[in-house]
Structure formats: structure tokens, C-alpha cells
Design a protein around this motif. Sequence first.
Motif, PDB file in Angstrom:
ATOM      1  N   GLY A 155      24.931 -31.439 -95.945  1.00 11.08           N
ATOM      2  CA  GLY A 155      23.679 -31.151 -96.610  1.00 11.08           C
ATOM      3  C   GLY A 155      22.458 -31.278 -95.727  1.00 11.08           C
ATOM      4  N   ALA A 156      22.666 -31.588 -94.453  1.00 11.30           N
ATOM      5  CA  ALA A 156      21.529 -31.759 -93.549  1.00 11.30           C
ATOM      6  C   ALA A 156      21.017 -30.411 -93.051  1.00 11.30           C
ATOM      7  CB  ALA A 156      21.935 -32.612 -92.352  1.00 11.30           C
ATOM      8  N   VAL A 157      19.753 -30.401 -92.676  1.00 11.23           N
ATOM      9  CA  VAL A 157      19.128 -29.223 -92.076  1.00 11.23           C
ATOM     10  C   VAL A 157      18.586 -29.650 -90.725  1.00 11.23           C
ATOM     11  CG1 VAL A 157      17.280 -27.509 -92.261  1.00 11.23           C
ATOM     12  CG2 VAL A 157      18.443 -28.318 -94.331  1.00 11.23           C
ATOM     13  N   VAL A 158      18.967 -28.951 -89.661  1.00 12.98           N
ATOM     14  CA  VAL A 158      18.415 -29.255 -88.352  1.00 12.98           C
ATOM     15  C   VAL A 158      17.095 -28.488 -88.212  1.00 12.98           C
ATOM     16  CG1 VAL A 158      19.666 -27.424 -87.118  1.00 12.98           C
ATOM     17  CG2 VAL A 158      18.912 -29.420 -85.881  1.00 12.98           C
ATOM     18  N   GLY A 159      16.063 -29.178 -87.747  1.00 15.98           N
ATOM     19  CA  GLY A 159      14.765 -28.553 -87.522  1.00 15.98           C
ATOM     20  C   GLY A 159      14.646 -28.154 -86.061  1.00 15.98           C
ATOM     21  N   LEU A 160      14.530 -26.870 -85.795  1.00 17.11           N
ATOM     22  CA  LEU A 160      14.475 -26.362 -84.425  1.00 17.11           C
ATOM     23  C   LEU A 160      13.071 -25.891 -84.080  1.00 17.11           C
ATOM     24  CD1 LEU A 160      17.777 -24.281 -84.479  1.00 17.11           C
ATOM     25  CD2 LEU A 160      17.415 -26.589 -83.584  1.00 17.11           C
ATOM     26  N   CYS A 161      12.622 -26.252 -82.888  1.00 12.55           N
ATOM     27  CA  CYS A 161      11.307 -25.878 -82.374  1.00 12.55           C
ATOM     28  C   CYS A 161      11.504 -25.323 -80.961  1.00 12.55           C
ATOM     29  CB  CYS A 161      10.381 -27.083 -82.351  1.00 12.55           C
ATOM     30  SG  CYS A 161      10.275 -27.979 -83.912  1.00 12.55           S
ATOM     31  N   PRO A 162      12.042 -24.108 -80.835  1.00 16.63           N
ATOM     32  CA  PRO A 162      12.405 -23.588 -79.511  1.00 16.63           C
ATOM     33  C   PRO A 162      11.275 -23.534 -78.488  1.00 16.63           C
ATOM     34  CG  PRO A 162      13.433 -22.271 -81.210  1.00 16.63           C
ATOM     35  CD  PRO A 162      12.479 -23.206 -81.904  1.00 16.63           C
TER      36      PRO A 162
ATOM     37  N   SER B 273       4.272 -29.307 -81.968  1.00 16.46           N
ATOM     38  CA  SER B 273       3.163 -29.346 -81.019  1.00 16.46           C
ATOM     39  C   SER B 273       2.277 -28.141 -81.286  1.00 16.46           C
ATOM     40  CB  SER B 273       3.686 -29.297 -79.582  1.00 16.46           C
ATOM     41  OG  SER B 273       4.129 -27.988 -79.264  1.00 16.46           O
ATOM     42  N   HIS B 274       1.335 -27.908 -80.413  1.00 12.75           N
ATOM     43  CA  HIS B 274       0.479 -26.738 -80.588  1.00 12.75           C
ATOM     44  C   HIS B 274       0.748 -25.687 -79.525  1.00 12.75           C
ATOM     45  CE1 HIS B 274      -1.577 -28.472 -83.910  1.00 12.75           C
ATOM     46  NE2 HIS B 274      -1.646 -29.596 -83.229  1.00 12.75           N
ATOM     47  N   ILE B 275       1.959 -25.731 -78.963  1.00 14.14           N
ATOM     48  CA  ILE B 275       2.364 -24.683 -78.026  1.00 14.14           C
ATOM     49  C   ILE B 275       2.449 -23.363 -78.773  1.00 14.14           C
ATOM     50  CG2 ILE B 275       4.212 -23.921 -76.474  1.00 14.14           C
ATOM     51  CD1 ILE B 275       2.530 -26.446 -75.602  1.00 14.14           C
ATOM     52  N   SER B 276       3.052 -23.391 -79.938  1.00 15.12           N
ATOM     53  CA  SER B 276       3.164 -22.201 -80.775  1.00 15.12           C
ATOM     54  C   SER B 276       3.293 -22.645 -82.221  1.00 15.12           C
ATOM     55  CB  SER B 276       4.397 -21.391 -80.390  1.00 15.12           C
ATOM     56  OG  SER B 276       4.615 -20.350 -81.330  1.00 15.12           O
ATOM     57  N   VAL B 277       2.669 -21.931 -83.101  1.00 12.35           N
ATOM     58  CA  VAL B 277       2.844 -22.162 -84.532  1.00 12.35           C
ATOM     59  C   VAL B 277       3.249 -20.848 -85.201  1.00 12.35           C
ATOM     60  CG1 VAL B 277       1.340 -24.178 -84.706  1.00 12.35           C
ATOM     61  CG2 VAL B 277       0.367 -21.885 -84.945  1.00 12.35           C
ATOM     62  N   SER B 278       3.968 -20.030 -84.454  1.00  9.93           N
ATOM     63  CA  SER B 278       4.392 -18.723 -84.939  1.00  9.93           C
ATOM     64  C   SER B 278       5.874 -18.741 -85.300  1.00  9.93           C
ATOM     65  CB  SER B 278       4.148 -17.665 -83.857  1.00  9.93           C
ATOM     66  OG  SER B 278       4.813 -16.467 -84.184  1.00  9.93           O
TER      67      SER B 278
ATOM     68  N   GLU C 186       9.140 -18.529 -82.702  1.00 11.70           N
ATOM     69  CA  GLU C 186      10.204 -19.539 -82.735  1.00 11.70           C
ATOM     70  C   GLU C 186      11.568 -18.884 -82.936  1.00 11.70           C
ATOM     71  OE1 GLU C 186       9.718 -22.617 -81.877  1.00 11.70           O
ATOM     72  OE2 GLU C 186       7.541 -22.637 -82.016  1.00 11.70           O
ATOM     73  N   LEU C 187      11.672 -17.950 -83.864  1.00 13.02           N
ATOM     74  CA  LEU C 187      12.959 -17.289 -84.118  1.00 13.02           C
ATOM     75  C   LEU C 187      13.365 -16.392 -82.948  1.00 13.02           C
ATOM     76  CD1 LEU C 187      12.633 -16.477 -87.905  1.00 13.02           C
ATOM     77  CD2 LEU C 187      14.115 -18.174 -86.826  1.00 13.02           C
ATOM     78  N   ARG C 188      12.383 -15.708 -82.371  1.00 17.71           N
ATOM     79  CA  ARG C 188      12.681 -14.852 -81.222  1.00 17.71           C
ATOM     80  C   ARG C 188      13.268 -15.687 -80.092  1.00 17.71           C
ATOM     81  NH1 ARG C 188       7.613 -13.188 -79.329  1.00 17.71           N
ATOM     82  NH2 ARG C 188       7.493 -11.904 -81.176  1.00 17.71           N
ATOM     83  N   TRP C 189      12.625 -16.817 -79.778  1.00 16.73           N
ATOM     84  CA  TRP C 189      13.105 -17.638 -78.670  1.00 16.73           C
ATOM     85  C   TRP C 189      14.363 -18.425 -79.018  1.00 16.73           C
ATOM     86  CZ3 TRP C 189      12.703 -16.536 -73.990  1.00 16.73           C
ATOM     87  CH2 TRP C 189      11.651 -15.746 -73.584  1.00 16.73           C
ATOM     88  N   LEU C 190      14.593 -18.674 -80.276  1.00  9.39           N
ATOM     89  CA  LEU C 190      15.870 -19.278 -80.661  1.00  9.39           C
ATOM     90  C   LEU C 190      17.007 -18.346 -80.244  1.00  9.39           C
ATOM     91  CD1 LEU C 190      17.560 -21.431 -82.065  1.00  9.39           C
ATOM     92  CD2 LEU C 190      17.086 -20.257 -84.240  1.00  9.39           C
TER      93      LEU C 190
END
Length: 165
Positions: free
Chosen positions: A1-8, A37-42, A46-50
Motif C-alpha cells: 500500500g505504499a507509494v514511493v515519491g520520486l523527484c527525478p 526543492s526549487h530546481i523544478s516544480v513541473s 519530472e515525468l519526462r526525466w523519470l
Amino acid sequence: GAVVGLCPTTEANLGDGLFPLANYLDADGTFGIGSDSHISVSPVEELRWLEYGQRLVTRHRNIATRKPGASVGETLWAGALRGGRQAAGMREASARDVIVLDDASPLLAARDEDSVLDTFLFAGNTPLVRNVMAGGEWVVRDFRHKEEGRIAGDYRAAVEALAAG
């Protein structure tokens, strides 16, 4: 039931390495995306770089789609939406939650319905989200959030307060 939070983009900026996405998806893992962080908030970036990070490591394409011929964009978007909602304790998406892309953008010219999400995620950094409805209420209209001025002011005040110590 866990969700991993990814910030690529944050993980790339800090040199943390890449998440083992293929193995995680093969084990039926659930993921969401974000930024700490404030590197990206898009979410698009994030999905593209994932996906792109996985391609660089494996030297293969279409890592997030565990099925041949499936849309990478649709798979990533649906996975992040599902995981993000679960992590936030939100209800499932409904017809009252809508994102409207800018159909006048040349990036979307001649795209069929099956390729729109791929174009949205992988065609660059041109803002394509024109309108957003959440819970039946328009929160973004013509590229502008209804609280944009207040949010920008609150953000600026918080940064200035932090800088002042």
C-alpha cells in the motif's frame, strides 16, 4: 500500500542517482512525483526525466510501459496521478477533474488522441496546460491560476523571511 515519491530533477541535481523504475513497476509498485526543492516544480519535466533517466541507464526506450505498444506518456501520467492521489489521501479522479491543453499549440498539431499525452510530456517545455478544473471548479484559466498573485506574494514573503534568518 505504499507509494514511493520520486523527484527525478532533484535527484539529478543532487547526484543521488536513478530510481530502479523497471524493477519497481514489475513488482506492481505505485509511484507519485513531486519536488523537494526549487530546481523544478513541473510535473511534465519530472515525468519526462523519470523515463529519460531509465533510458540512459538501460540504453532502451519505453521503460515505464511494461507492455509493447503502450503509450509511455499515458502510462507515466496515469501512474503518477494514481500514486499522487493515494499518497495525498484523495478520492479517485472524476469527470469533475479536467486538464485542458492548448489545442492551438503547434506542438499538438495533427496529434491523435492516442499520442497527445506523449507529446505533452516529451515535446519540450512549452506550457500546454491552458485550463484546469478540480472538483468542478476552474482553478486555471488561460494559463493563469486563480490565486497566482496571492501565491507569488506568499512565496516571496516566505523566501524573504527565510533569508532574513
